[in-house]
Design a protein around this motif. Sequence first.
Motif, PDB file in Angstrom:
ATOM      1  N   HIS A   1      -4.808  37.339 -29.267  1.00  0.00           N
ATOM      2  CA  HIS A   1      -5.014  38.533 -28.439  1.00  0.00           C
ATOM      3  C   HIS A   1      -5.949  38.278 -27.262  1.00  0.00           C
ATOM      4  O   HIS A   1      -6.654  39.197 -26.831  1.00  0.00           O
ATOM      5  CB  HIS A   1      -5.566  39.669 -29.310  1.00  0.00           C
ATOM      6  CG  HIS A   1      -4.700  40.022 -30.468  1.00  0.00           C
ATOM      7  ND1 HIS A   1      -3.490  40.664 -30.325  1.00  0.00           N
ATOM      8  CD2 HIS A   1      -4.871  39.803 -31.808  1.00  0.00           C
ATOM      9  CE1 HIS A   1      -2.945  40.847 -31.513  1.00  0.00           C
ATOM     10  NE2 HIS A   1      -3.747  40.337 -32.425  1.00  0.00           N
ATOM     11  N   ILE A   2      -5.959  37.063 -26.731  1.00  0.00           N
ATOM     12  CA  ILE A   2      -6.909  36.742 -25.665  1.00  0.00           C
ATOM     13  C   ILE A   2      -6.751  37.660 -24.468  1.00  0.00           C
ATOM     14  O   ILE A   2      -7.743  38.058 -23.842  1.00  0.00           O
ATOM     15  CB  ILE A   2      -6.771  35.252 -25.254  1.00  0.00           C
ATOM     16  CG1 ILE A   2      -7.870  34.860 -24.271  1.00  0.00           C
ATOM     17  CG2 ILE A   2      -5.374  34.972 -24.687  1.00  0.00           C
ATOM     18  CD1 ILE A   2      -9.254  34.852 -24.855  1.00  0.00           C
ATOM     19  N   ALA A   3      -5.541  38.051 -24.131  1.00  0.00           N
ATOM     20  CA  ALA A   3      -5.352  38.906 -22.957  1.00  0.00           C
ATOM     21  C   ALA A   3      -5.729  40.351 -23.238  1.00  0.00           C
ATOM     22  O   ALA A   3      -6.330  41.028 -22.396  1.00  0.00           O
ATOM     23  CB  ALA A   3      -3.898  38.834 -22.482  1.00  0.00           C
ATOM     24  N   ASP A   4      -5.390  40.848 -24.446  1.00  0.00           N
ATOM     25  CA  ASP A   4      -5.630  42.257 -24.770  1.00  0.00           C
ATOM     26  C   ASP A   4      -7.070  42.553 -25.167  1.00  0.00           C
ATOM     27  O   ASP A   4      -7.496  43.706 -25.088  1.00  0.00           O
ATOM     28  CB  ASP A   4      -4.704  42.678 -25.923  1.00  0.00           C
ATOM     29  CG  ASP A   4      -3.241  42.641 -25.535  1.00  0.00           C
ATOM     30  OD1 ASP A   4      -2.935  42.908 -24.356  1.00  0.00           O
ATOM     31  OD2 ASP A   4      -2.407  42.317 -26.397  1.00  0.00           O
ATOM     32  N   ASP A   5      -7.823  41.539 -25.614  1.00  0.00           N
ATOM     33  CA  ASP A   5      -9.194  41.753 -26.083  1.00  0.00           C
ATOM     34  C   ASP A   5     -10.108  40.674 -25.505  1.00  0.00           C
ATOM     35  O   ASP A   5     -10.944  40.111 -26.205  1.00  0.00           O
ATOM     36  CB  ASP A   5      -9.213  41.741 -27.622  1.00  0.00           C
ATOM     37  CG  ASP A   5     -10.422  42.463 -28.209  1.00  0.00           C
ATOM     38  OD1 ASP A   5     -10.979  43.357 -27.540  1.00  0.00           O
ATOM     39  OD2 ASP A   5     -10.812  42.127 -29.344  1.00  0.00           O
ATOM     40  N   PHE A   6      -9.940  40.418 -24.210  1.00  0.00           N
ATOM     41  CA  PHE A   6     -10.592  39.290 -23.555  1.00  0.00           C
ATOM     42  C   PHE A   6     -12.110  39.347 -23.676  1.00  0.00           C
ATOM     43  O   PHE A   6     -12.754  38.349 -24.004  1.00  0.00           O
ATOM     44  CB  PHE A   6     -10.166  39.239 -22.083  1.00  0.00           C
ATOM     45  CG  PHE A   6     -10.652  38.029 -21.352  1.00  0.00           C
ATOM     46  CD1 PHE A   6     -10.093  36.786 -21.576  1.00  0.00           C
ATOM     47  CD2 PHE A   6     -11.672  38.135 -20.406  1.00  0.00           C
ATOM     48  CE1 PHE A   6     -10.527  35.658 -20.889  1.00  0.00           C
ATOM     49  CE2 PHE A   6     -12.114  37.019 -19.717  1.00  0.00           C
ATOM     50  CZ  PHE A   6     -11.549  35.784 -19.958  1.00  0.00           C
ATOM     51  N   SER A   7     -12.695  40.503 -23.431  1.00  0.00           N
ATOM     52  CA  SER A   7     -14.165  40.569 -23.428  1.00  0.00           C
ATOM     53  C   SER A   7     -14.741  40.323 -24.810  1.00  0.00           C
ATOM     54  O   SER A   7     -15.859  39.811 -24.939  1.00  0.00           O
ATOM     55  CB  SER A   7     -14.634  41.923 -22.897  1.00  0.00           C
ATOM     56  OG  SER A   7     -14.248  42.974 -23.764  1.00  0.00           O
ATOM     57  N   SER A   8     -14.004  40.672 -25.868  1.00  0.00           N
ATOM     58  CA  SER A   8     -14.485  40.383 -27.214  1.00  0.00           C
ATOM     59  C   SER A   8     -14.573  38.888 -27.458  1.00  0.00           C
ATOM     60  O   SER A   8     -15.402  38.435 -28.253  1.00  0.00           O
ATOM     61  CB  SER A   8     -13.554  41.013 -28.260  1.00  0.00           C
ATOM     62  OG  SER A   8     -13.683  42.417 -28.274  1.00  0.00           O
ATOM     63  N   CYS A   9     -13.723  38.131 -26.800  1.00  0.00           N
ATOM     64  CA  CYS A   9     -13.680  36.682 -27.015  1.00  0.00           C
ATOM     65  C   CYS A   9     -14.657  35.931 -26.129  1.00  0.00           C
ATOM     66  O   CYS A   9     -15.145  34.861 -26.514  1.00  0.00           O
ATOM     67  CB  CYS A   9     -12.255  36.176 -26.792  1.00  0.00           C
ATOM     68  SG  CYS A   9     -11.050  36.855 -27.961  1.00  0.00           S
ATOM     69  N   VAL A  10     -14.958  36.451 -24.934  1.00  0.00           N
ATOM     70  CA  VAL A  10     -15.807  35.702 -24.002  1.00  0.00           C
ATOM     71  C   VAL A  10     -17.136  36.390 -23.714  1.00  0.00           C
ATOM     72  O   VAL A  10     -18.013  35.798 -23.078  1.00  0.00           O
ATOM     73  CB  VAL A  10     -15.069  35.434 -22.677  1.00  0.00           C
ATOM     74  CG1 VAL A  10     -13.747  34.734 -22.932  1.00  0.00           C
ATOM     75  CG2 VAL A  10     -14.844  36.722 -21.884  1.00  0.00           C
ATOM     76  N   GLY A  11     -17.321  37.634 -24.152  1.00  0.00           N
ATOM     77  CA  GLY A  11     -18.567  38.335 -23.884  1.00  0.00           C
ATOM     78  C   GLY A  11     -18.658  38.843 -22.455  1.00  0.00           C
ATOM     79  O   GLY A  11     -17.650  39.206 -21.841  1.00  0.00           O
ATOM     80  N   PHE A  12     -19.873  38.822 -21.916  1.00  0.00           N
ATOM     81  CA  PHE A  12     -20.126  39.408 -20.600  1.00  0.00           C
ATOM     82  C   PHE A  12     -20.070  38.373 -19.482  1.00  0.00           C
ATOM     83  O   PHE A  12     -20.692  38.548 -18.435  1.00  0.00           O
ATOM     84  CB  PHE A  12     -21.497  40.094 -20.596  1.00  0.00           C
ATOM     85  CG  PHE A  12     -21.579  41.290 -21.509  1.00  0.00           C
ATOM     86  CD1 PHE A  12     -21.079  42.514 -21.114  1.00  0.00           C
ATOM     87  CD2 PHE A  12     -22.130  41.171 -22.776  1.00  0.00           C
ATOM     88  CE1 PHE A  12     -21.130  43.617 -21.953  1.00  0.00           C
ATOM     89  CE2 PHE A  12     -22.194  42.266 -23.626  1.00  0.00           C
ATOM     90  CZ  PHE A  12     -21.691  43.498 -23.208  1.00  0.00           C
ATOM     91  N   ILE A  13     -19.312  37.297 -19.702  1.00  0.00           N
ATOM     92  CA  ILE A  13     -19.270  36.227 -18.715  1.00  0.00           C
ATOM     93  C   ILE A  13     -18.375  36.584 -17.533  1.00  0.00           C
ATOM     94  O   ILE A  13     -18.756  36.456 -16.367  1.00  0.00           O
ATOM     95  CB  ILE A  13     -18.775  34.915 -19.361  1.00  0.00           C
ATOM     96  CG1 ILE A  13     -19.731  34.497 -20.502  1.00  0.00           C
ATOM     97  CG2 ILE A  13     -18.671  33.808 -18.329  1.00  0.00           C
ATOM     98  CD1 ILE A  13     -19.212  33.341 -21.318  1.00  0.00           C
ATOM     99  N   THR A  14     -17.167  37.031 -17.831  1.00  0.00           N
ATOM    100  CA  THR A  14     -16.204  37.349 -16.783  1.00  0.00           C
ATOM    101  C   THR A  14     -15.160  38.295 -17.343  1.00  0.00           C
ATOM    102  O   THR A  14     -15.147  38.577 -18.546  1.00  0.00           O
ATOM    103  CB  THR A  14     -15.531  36.062 -16.253  1.00  0.00           C
ATOM    104  OG1 THR A  14     -14.701  36.397 -15.131  1.00  0.00           O
ATOM    105  CG2 THR A  14     -14.688  35.400 -17.331  1.00  0.00           C
ATOM    106  N   ARG A  15     -14.286  38.801 -16.481  1.00  0.00           N
ATOM    107  CA  ARG A  15     -13.201  39.689 -16.890  1.00  0.00           C
ATOM    108  C   ARG A  15     -11.888  39.179 -16.311  1.00  0.00           C
ATOM    109  O   ARG A  15     -11.872  38.346 -15.400  1.00  0.00           O
ATOM    110  CB  ARG A  15     -13.425  41.115 -16.379  1.00  0.00           C
ATOM    111  CG  ARG A  15     -14.660  41.802 -16.911  1.00  0.00           C
ATOM    112  CD  ARG A  15     -14.662  43.255 -16.468  1.00  0.00           C
ATOM    113  NE  ARG A  15     -13.634  44.013 -17.180  1.00  0.00           N
ATOM    114  CZ  ARG A  15     -13.044  45.101 -16.695  1.00  0.00           C
ATOM    115  NH1 ARG A  15     -13.354  45.553 -15.486  1.00  0.00           N
ATOM    116  NH2 ARG A  15     -12.144  45.760 -17.407  1.00  0.00           N
TER     117      ARG A  15
END
Length: 349
Positions: free
Chosen positions: A181-195
Amino acid sequence: MKHRWITALIAACLHTASQAGTGLMELPGLEGDGPVTVFYPSSGADEPVQRGPFQLQLAWQAPAVRGNGRLLVITHGSGGNPWVHTDLARAMVAAGFVVALPEHAGDNAKDPSTPGPESWKRRPAEVSRAIDAVARDTRLAPLLDLDKVGVFGGSAGGHTALSFAGGAWSPARFRQHCEAHIADDFSSCVGFITRLHGNLLDGLKKWFALAVIRHRFGDDTAYTHHDPRVQATVASVPFAADFDMASLARPRIALGLVTAGMDVNQVPRFHSSAVLAACQDRCTHVAHLPGASHGAMLSPMPPLHLLNDVQTALLGDPPGFDRKVLPEVDARIVDFFAQHLQPLPAPQR
């Protein structure tokens, strides 16, 4: 539910009549931990206290008085600090609770170096040691009965709260979630780095994020944490996609959830809604804010000029959301812990 939080407000008002202010002190952490910030019923008067960008009304190092004998630990979110939970802490203190906030190593406002699964392994034990730190303090320990302690957490702190409820998670499940689900839940996987912005860079961002996640998070150990003193917990907009939901189907202690319908940081269907579907009537949906996003757990909210564009997008309030509803949410949280921790009556004067 409404009559319960009204009852909690009445109880808070009655208790406030017997105390002057909300005390504030800082205890040294144990075993190399950072400081533990403590809010507590006090006989001292509240005065202006500056902490970071916040001017708060608190009684710094004023004498502590006995409230209801119960302790609540608040576990802050990723990159967090105690001050963004001051409003909930004050509501809990008004109802007689002592409130302790540990500083989570490598995942706090001063040191955000190791967020995510590396921090999640450490956090529950840091909460338990915060309870120990309070138990060793000669000013606070005589005022508390630590056989029933509550834990409240939001976001990464919500992950910690779910661990206390019996939830089992693993870094490998985190990796699997992000792979799916990297595209649908991107911020959960990378945090506050980028969108993701729907442009040509999105593919590179997803590729790089997955490369890092696959390299770092292959451990399939099931992590959980049990502290017999902790008897109730509330998870607010938690990160939860890496939990085995079967482990949360029957929480081993009282579990409450606070959810936000417009959460873009932890998309509900992967996180809070999945937990609610697993535990159903065996947990309590303490509050749902349909028009709120992830930052509703922060009160007071950091000034927006101090947040970068990514933080503003993920934490900022959606148009039309009114923060005037948050005291009611705090009152419901107070009521949940009051019911499940059975606060002791104050001694007769």
